[in-house]
Motif scaffolding. Structure first.
Motif, PDB file in Angstrom:
ATOM      1  N   ARG A 256      -6.120  -1.694   5.029  1.00  0.00           N
ATOM      2  CA  ARG A 256      -6.425  -0.261   5.008  1.00  0.00           C
ATOM      3  C   ARG A 256      -5.821   0.343   3.740  1.00  0.00           C
ATOM      4  O   ARG A 256      -4.975  -0.286   3.089  1.00  0.00           O
ATOM      5  CB  ARG A 256      -5.868   0.433   6.248  1.00  0.00           C
ATOM      6  N   GLU A 257      -6.249   1.519   3.407  1.00  0.00           N
ATOM      7  CA  GLU A 257      -5.683   2.194   2.243  1.00  0.00           C
ATOM      8  C   GLU A 257      -4.202   2.466   2.460  1.00  0.00           C
ATOM      9  O   GLU A 257      -3.774   2.806   3.554  1.00  0.00           O
ATOM     10  CB  GLU A 257      -6.421   3.517   2.004  1.00  0.00           C
ATOM     11  N   ASN A 258      -3.448   2.309   1.390  1.00  0.00           N
ATOM     12  CA  ASN A 258      -2.009   2.578   1.453  1.00  0.00           C
ATOM     13  C   ASN A 258      -1.598   3.201   0.120  1.00  0.00           C
ATOM     14  O   ASN A 258      -1.461   2.526  -0.894  1.00  0.00           O
ATOM     15  CB  ASN A 258      -1.234   1.285   1.700  1.00  0.00           C
ATOM     16  N   GLU A 259      -1.416   4.528   0.134  1.00  0.00           N
ATOM     17  CA  GLU A 259      -1.121   5.259  -1.095  1.00  0.00           C
ATOM     18  C   GLU A 259       0.289   4.995  -1.625  1.00  0.00           C
ATOM     19  O   GLU A 259       0.602   5.320  -2.761  1.00  0.00           O
ATOM     20  CB  GLU A 259      -1.311   6.758  -0.860  1.00  0.00           C
ATOM     21  N   LEU A 260       1.135   4.382  -0.792  1.00  0.00           N
ATOM     22  CA  LEU A 260       2.503   4.082  -1.215  1.00  0.00           C
ATOM     23  C   LEU A 260       2.686   2.610  -1.582  1.00  0.00           C
ATOM     24  O   LEU A 260       3.803   2.187  -1.887  1.00  0.00           O
ATOM     25  CB  LEU A 260       3.494   4.460  -0.103  1.00  0.00           C
TER      26      LEU A 260
END
Length: 591
Positions: A256-260
């Protein structure tokens, strides 16, 4: 040690106040009586003392002729040299204790010995066949550093050493708030931020001379995720698979997307280690690519030496020695690091003071059956355990009362019911509560203060002062009703708070009855940093309102720098960055 003690005992009985080498009449029976031993053992002692040239012995021949003994060595000098020998082996406490043993008869050597110890520490230039060696030797009043596997390091001291021995793919610059290249010189991602491609530097070597490649990255992260007791697995939990494109290119596919994600890869726990890492005597050997390599670590001292093949700028220092004094009661890390450098107090250049971001706090175990299950009881504790009152009573480095961890500001304290009224409605029946904490002086002082204040209202507190690794065990955390700790809030505040909330051996994570993993899912999806901070603040506010944690205070940090020390900066963990420090000119040269 025994032969030295025998020599001193004989000197005290027969030679005190006399000149060295003066012949003194004595009998074998006199010696046996003084040493509480047989004549046979006395003969052995005399022979040994003659061999090492500490005495001259003239046996009496014939009836009525007494033997003679001459003492050739000053016992104070022998004591002093033995103490120095112990210290040079890294046994600072043993050396001091040895000198103290004879303090009654030779009180003047105590001060001389301390002066000598002080000269050992700080910055030195030494010379070897290979040339000049710049050494920083520090007297550390901390417990020996025993854990240096990046996947498990928790204490500030452990994390600090790992940062100097290892590198990460990327690095977070706290000044620019940007992520910078490190072992990866470039990276890119697809439009969904779910496939990251990292391009790795060529020619980088581990400390064991092995060449760094994409295989080491895959090995590091696979090991990280497959180790069940890794408390930091949450950091890489979104990785779905890792694909080696070629020797110096690697793809990481996320579920999944993970901005960190990129920020997380810059944390010391994600340090890249060699695929061929090894163990020695069941101890993990830290083998990184960093500016310093670990060459020794035991209960007495830790030694780092410069990595001559480092791919970035070479450090100024050639060797760093941390000597464990085993006296952890009096100073915190940054004081210990800087005080030994101040040999010449007249040349102190400036004083720097700042309020720490780190916050001392108490966690309340809301998962444990008992009084902590009741909100009213926790409200009473919150009023009793008052940070401002601790500051007023204990003073020291405690500077500002804290009402939160993340936001770094103090909120107004609302009026609450009286403590006695709250306790009356709490159902508390005199149960003993268990408070666990570390062994350092500030933890001990705070805990005794809490115990005394609670006792005023009939609340029984039993204290346990534990070494760090015992305190960090799941059993200890789960059995404790309260834990006293200090939260490290680094320059990267987001990650600092996530460490506190999501790391499985975190006191707050273990004590809070909230599902923190679920609450924080949105943080990893949010692109905007301000919104992420707002989400973290909302989680903290909920923890504070439900009294799962009681913030106490922040310390005020004051450091003095000598005019020779350049690039001194204390990080959020209270340590000097050894990589950047250098010395303008020498003031203490050892040949």
């Amino acid at each position: 040690m025994i032969i030295l003690d025998h020599y001193i005992q004989l000197w005290l009985h027969y030679a005190k106040g006399k000149e060295l080498s003066e012949n003194i009449e004595i009998s074998l029976q006199d010696i046996s009586k003084s040493l509480y031993c047989t004549d046979r053992n006395s003969k052995f002692t005399i022979k040994k003392l003659e061999e090492i040239q500490w005495i001259s012995w003239f046996p009496g021949r014939g009836r009525g002729n007494r033997s003679k003994i001459a003492f050739l060595q000053d016992p104070a000098t022998l004591i002093f040299e033995k103490g120095k020998e112990l210290v040079k082996q890294g046994e600072i406490k043993s050396g001091k204790n040895f000198i103290q043993t004879y303090a009654e008869h030779f009180p003047y050597i105590i001060e001389q010995f301390q002066i000598w110890i002080d000269t050992l520490f700080g910055y030195h230039i030494e010379h070897s066949p290979q040339g000049r060696i710049d050494v920083l030797r520090l007297n550390m009043r901390i417990q020996p550093i025993t854990c240096l596997d990046p996947m498990y390091v928790t204490l500030r001291s452990e994390c600090h050493i790992v940062k100097h021995v290892c590198d990460t793919l990327v690095h977070y610059n706290e000044i620019t708030n940007e992520v910078e290249p490190r072992l990866a010189f470039y990276w890119e991602y697809n439009h969904t931020h779910k496939i990251w491609t990292f391009y790795l530097r060529k020619g980088v070597h581990f400390h064991n001379q092995k060449l760094f490649t994409a295989r080491d990255v895959k090995y590091t992260f696979t090991r990280f995720l497959s180790t069940k007791d890794n408390p930091y697995r949450w950091m890489l939990q979104d990785i779905e698979r890792i694909h080696i494109v070629d020797e110096y290119t690697i793809e990481i596919h996320l579920q999944r997307e993970n901005e960190l994600f990129l920020h997380i890869l810059g944390g010391e726990h994600c340090s890249i280690i060699s695929e061929s890492h090894a163990k020695e005597n069941n101890q993990y050997i830290l083998n990184g690519t960093g500016p310093f390599k670990l060459v020794k670590n035991n209960d007495a001292l830790l030694i780092l030496e410069v990595n001559p093949l480092y791919f970035r700028e070479r450090p100024f220092l050639d060797r760093i020695e941390l000597w464990y004094s085993q006296d952890i009661s009096s100073h915190s890390g940054y004081e210990v690091l800087l005080d030994p450098l101040q040999h010449d107090r007249k040349n102190v250049q400036k004083e720097m003071s700042q309020l720490e971001a780190n916050v001392t706090y108490i966690t309340l175990n809301t998962k444990k059956q008992g009084p902590m299950q009741h909100m009213v009881f926790r409200q009473a504790l919150k009023q009793i355990i008052n940070g401002m009152q601790i500051l007023n009573d204990l003073k020291g480095e405690r500077k500002e009362a804290a009402t939160n961890l993340l936001l770094g500001k103090t909120n107004e304290i609302s009026k609450e019911s009286s403590i006695k009224e709250l306790l009356g409605n709490s159902g508390y029946n005199g149960e003993t509560l268990y408070l666990c904490t570390f062994q350092e002086q500030d933890h001990v002082e705070d805990s005794h203060w809490i115990q005394r204040e609670c006792a005023k209202y009939g609340i029984k507190i039993e204290l346990s002062f534990l070494d760090a690794h015992e305190l960090l065990t799941f059993r200890t955390i789960q059995e404790a009703d309260l834990i006293h700790d200090s939260a490290t809030i680094s320059e990267h505040a987001e990650l600092s708070y996530l460490y506190l909330l999501l790391t499985t051996n975190s006191f707050l994570h273990q004590h809070s009855s909230f599902n923190l993993n679920e609450k924080l899912k949105r943080v990893f999806k949010e692109q905007n940093r301000s919104v992420r901070m707002q989400l973290l603040g909302e989680t903290e506010q909920e923890l504070l309102e439900n009294i799962h944690i009681i913030p106490l205070y922040r310390n005020y940090m004051t450091i003095h720098t000598h005019e020779t020390i350049q690039n001194v900066a204390i990080n959020s963990q209270g340590w000097i960055n050894f990589y950047h420090i250098w010395f303008k000119h020498t003031y203490n040269v050892t040949k």
